[in-house]
Design a protein around this motif. Structure first.
Motif, PDB file in Angstrom:
ATOM      1  N   THR A 260      -7.288   9.572 -15.584  1.00 20.93           N
ATOM      2  CA  THR A 260      -8.540   9.936 -14.953  1.00 20.93           C
ATOM      3  C   THR A 260      -8.295   9.983 -13.461  1.00 20.93           C
ATOM      4  O   THR A 260      -7.368   9.346 -12.967  1.00 20.93           O
ATOM      5  CB  THR A 260      -9.660   8.928 -15.325  1.00 20.93           C
ATOM      6  N   ASN A 261      -9.100  10.745 -12.761  1.00 18.76           N
ATOM      7  CA  ASN A 261      -8.925  10.831 -11.314  1.00 18.76           C
ATOM      8  C   ASN A 261      -9.683   9.724 -10.578  1.00 18.76           C
ATOM      9  O   ASN A 261      -9.768   9.733  -9.360  1.00 18.76           O
ATOM     10  CB  ASN A 261      -9.333  12.213 -10.789  1.00 18.76           C
ATOM     11  N   MET A 262     -10.212   8.769 -11.335  1.00 16.43           N
ATOM     12  CA  MET A 262     -10.946   7.648 -10.737  1.00 16.43           C
ATOM     13  C   MET A 262     -10.210   6.346 -11.040  1.00 16.43           C
ATOM     14  O   MET A 262      -9.843   6.105 -12.176  1.00 16.43           O
ATOM     15  CB  MET A 262     -12.371   7.582 -11.306  1.00 16.43           C
ATOM     16  N   SER A 263     -10.006   5.529 -10.023  1.00 20.72           N
ATOM     17  CA  SER A 263      -9.406   4.216 -10.258  1.00 20.72           C
ATOM     18  C   SER A 263     -10.488   3.138 -10.313  1.00 20.72           C
ATOM     19  O   SER A 263     -10.240   2.025 -10.749  1.00 20.72           O
ATOM     20  CB  SER A 263      -8.379   3.888  -9.183  1.00 20.72           C
ATOM     21  N   VAL A 264     -11.711   3.501  -9.877  1.00 20.24           N
ATOM     22  CA  VAL A 264     -12.851   2.582  -9.890  1.00 20.24           C
ATOM     23  C   VAL A 264     -14.063   3.350 -10.419  1.00 20.24           C
ATOM     24  O   VAL A 264     -14.254   4.519 -10.096  1.00 20.24           O
ATOM     25  CB  VAL A 264     -13.166   2.053  -8.466  1.00 20.24           C
ATOM     26  N   TYR A 265     -14.864   2.686 -11.240  1.00 23.01           N
ATOM     27  CA  TYR A 265     -16.114   3.280 -11.716  1.00 23.01           C
ATOM     28  C   TYR A 265     -17.211   2.235 -11.560  1.00 23.01           C
ATOM     29  O   TYR A 265     -16.943   1.039 -11.421  1.00 23.01           O
ATOM     30  CB  TYR A 265     -15.992   3.721 -13.183  1.00 23.01           C
ATOM     31  N   PHE A 266     -18.465   2.691 -11.589  1.00 22.15           N
ATOM     32  CA  PHE A 266     -19.625   1.798 -11.553  1.00 22.15           C
ATOM     33  C   PHE A 266     -20.434   2.026 -12.825  1.00 22.15           C
ATOM     34  O   PHE A 266     -20.350   3.101 -13.432  1.00 22.15           O
ATOM     35  CB  PHE A 266     -20.474   2.089 -10.311  1.00 22.15           C
ATOM     36  N   PRO A 267     -21.207   1.017 -13.264  1.00 27.64           N
ATOM     37  CA  PRO A 267     -22.027   1.206 -14.467  1.00 27.64           C
ATOM     38  C   PRO A 267     -22.844   2.502 -14.385  1.00 27.64           C
ATOM     39  O   PRO A 267     -23.401   2.832 -13.345  1.00 27.64           O
ATOM     40  CB  PRO A 267     -22.925  -0.030 -14.476  1.00 27.64           C
ATOM     41  N   GLY A 268     -22.844   3.250 -15.487  1.00 31.47           N
ATOM     42  CA  GLY A 268     -23.580   4.510 -15.566  1.00 31.47           C
ATOM     43  C   GLY A 268     -22.811   5.720 -15.064  1.00 31.47           C
ATOM     44  O   GLY A 268     -23.271   6.851 -15.224  1.00 31.47           O
ATOM     45  N   ASP A 269     -21.631   5.508 -14.446  1.00 35.15           N
ATOM     46  CA  ASP A 269     -20.839   6.632 -13.932  1.00 35.15           C
ATOM     47  C   ASP A 269     -20.327   7.528 -15.052  1.00 35.15           C
ATOM     48  O   ASP A 269     -20.106   7.077 -16.180  1.00 35.15           O
ATOM     49  CB  ASP A 269     -19.606   6.126 -13.157  1.00 35.15           C
ATOM     50  N   LYS A 270     -20.091   8.791 -14.673  1.00 40.58           N
ATOM     51  CA  LYS A 270     -19.439   9.751 -15.563  1.00 40.58           C
ATOM     52  C   LYS A 270     -17.996   9.883 -15.090  1.00 40.58           C
ATOM     53  O   LYS A 270     -17.745  10.207 -13.933  1.00 40.58           O
ATOM     54  CB  LYS A 270     -20.173  11.083 -15.511  1.00 40.58           C
ATOM     55  N   VAL A 271     -17.068   9.599 -15.989  1.00 41.64           N
ATOM     56  CA  VAL A 271     -15.646   9.545 -15.644  1.00 41.64           C
ATOM     57  C   VAL A 271     -14.890  10.661 -16.372  1.00 41.64           C
ATOM     58  O   VAL A 271     -14.866  10.686 -17.602  1.00 41.64           O
ATOM     59  CB  VAL A 271     -15.047   8.163 -16.032  1.00 41.64           C
ATOM     60  N   PRO A 272     -14.267  11.595 -15.626  1.00 43.28           N
ATOM     61  CA  PRO A 272     -13.450  12.620 -16.282  1.00 43.28           C
ATOM     62  C   PRO A 272     -12.161  12.010 -16.832  1.00 43.28           C
ATOM     63  O   PRO A 272     -11.526  11.203 -16.154  1.00 43.28           O
ATOM     64  CB  PRO A 272     -13.121  13.619 -15.161  1.00 43.28           C
ATOM     65  N   VAL A 273     -11.816  12.376 -18.051  1.00 43.67           N
ATOM     66  CA  VAL A 273     -10.595  11.884 -18.700  1.00 43.67           C
ATOM     67  C   VAL A 273      -9.790  13.106 -19.138  1.00 43.67           C
ATOM     68  O   VAL A 273     -10.332  14.008 -19.770  1.00 43.67           O
ATOM     69  CB  VAL A 273     -10.920  11.006 -19.925  1.00 43.67           C
ATOM     70  N   THR A 274      -8.502  13.113 -18.800  1.00 47.72           N
ATOM     71  CA  THR A 274      -7.649  14.245 -19.122  1.00 47.72           C
ATOM     72  C   THR A 274      -6.476  13.781 -19.971  1.00 47.72           C
ATOM     73  O   THR A 274      -5.864  12.762 -19.675  1.00 47.72           O
ATOM     74  CB  THR A 274      -7.111  14.894 -17.831  1.00 47.72           C
ATOM     75  N   VAL A 275      -6.196  14.530 -21.016  1.00 47.02           N
ATOM     76  CA  VAL A 275      -5.021  14.294 -21.863  1.00 47.02           C
ATOM     77  C   VAL A 275      -4.087  15.474 -21.641  1.00 47.02           C
ATOM     78  O   VAL A 275      -4.481  16.630 -21.821  1.00 47.02           O
ATOM     79  CB  VAL A 275      -5.418  14.196 -23.352  1.00 47.02           C
TER      80      VAL A 275
END
Length: 172
Positions: A60-75
């Motif tokens: 993912t391009n995020m190393s930190v997230y907050f509750p409710g965040d939308k996190v892109p995940v790439t395979v």
């Protein structure tokens, strides 16, 4: 007459074996079963688990997230594969967490413990690079990792390939 009986038995045995294998293959061609939710292992006959993996990454391009965040995940993969199962899990206790809200073609949601907490393939078309969006729960759950199991063919798979940790922001 005895040779004819053996030939008939051989043909019937071959037909039964073929039908059994076809029915098993058809059963998993539309996605992982709920029996794979906990350990992410395919339930095929005589599958061969491969431990070394140098062609599939989950990130993912995020190393930190907050509750409710939308996190892109790439395979990303350098080889084609047919099947997969993707989950986010809490680092603290390995429980499945969050829901997937964006899926690429050839995939569908699976509800292991809550609606939409897992993604699997919906057909046996060849896949290579896939993008998803995971929604973190609204309440704090701690750090997470993404895990994917990949089925390259009916007999070859890799289980629980993991991403780097995505830390929950705002923790004390």
């Amino acid at each position: 007459m005895e040779d004819g009986g053996r030939a008939h038995t051989a043909i019937v045995g071959w037909a039964c074996t073929t039908l059994c294998l076809v029915s098993y293959a058809a059963a998993f061609s539309q996605g992982a079963s709920l029996s794979a939710c906990t350990d992410m292992m395919p339930r095929h006959l005589r599958v061969q688990l491969h431990s070394s993996n140098n062609f599939i990454t989950v990130h993912t391009n995020m190393s930190v997230y907050f509750p409710g965040d939308k996190v892109p995940v790439t395979v990303r993969s350098t080889r084609d594969y047919m099947g997969f199962m993707l989950q986010a899990r809490k680092v603290s206790n390995n429980e499945i967490a969050g829901t997937f809200i964006f899926l690429p073609p050839g995939s569908k949601l699976l509800s292991c413990f809550e609606d939409g907490d897992t993604v699997t393939h919906s057909d046996k078309s060849l896949k290579r690079n896939l993008s998803f969006v995971w929604k973190a729960p609204d309440q704090p759950i701690g750090d997470v990792k993404f895990f994917i199991s990949i089925v390259q063919s009916y007999f070859v798979y890799w289980a629980k390939i993991e991403s780097a940790v995505v830390a929950q922001g705002g923790q004390n």
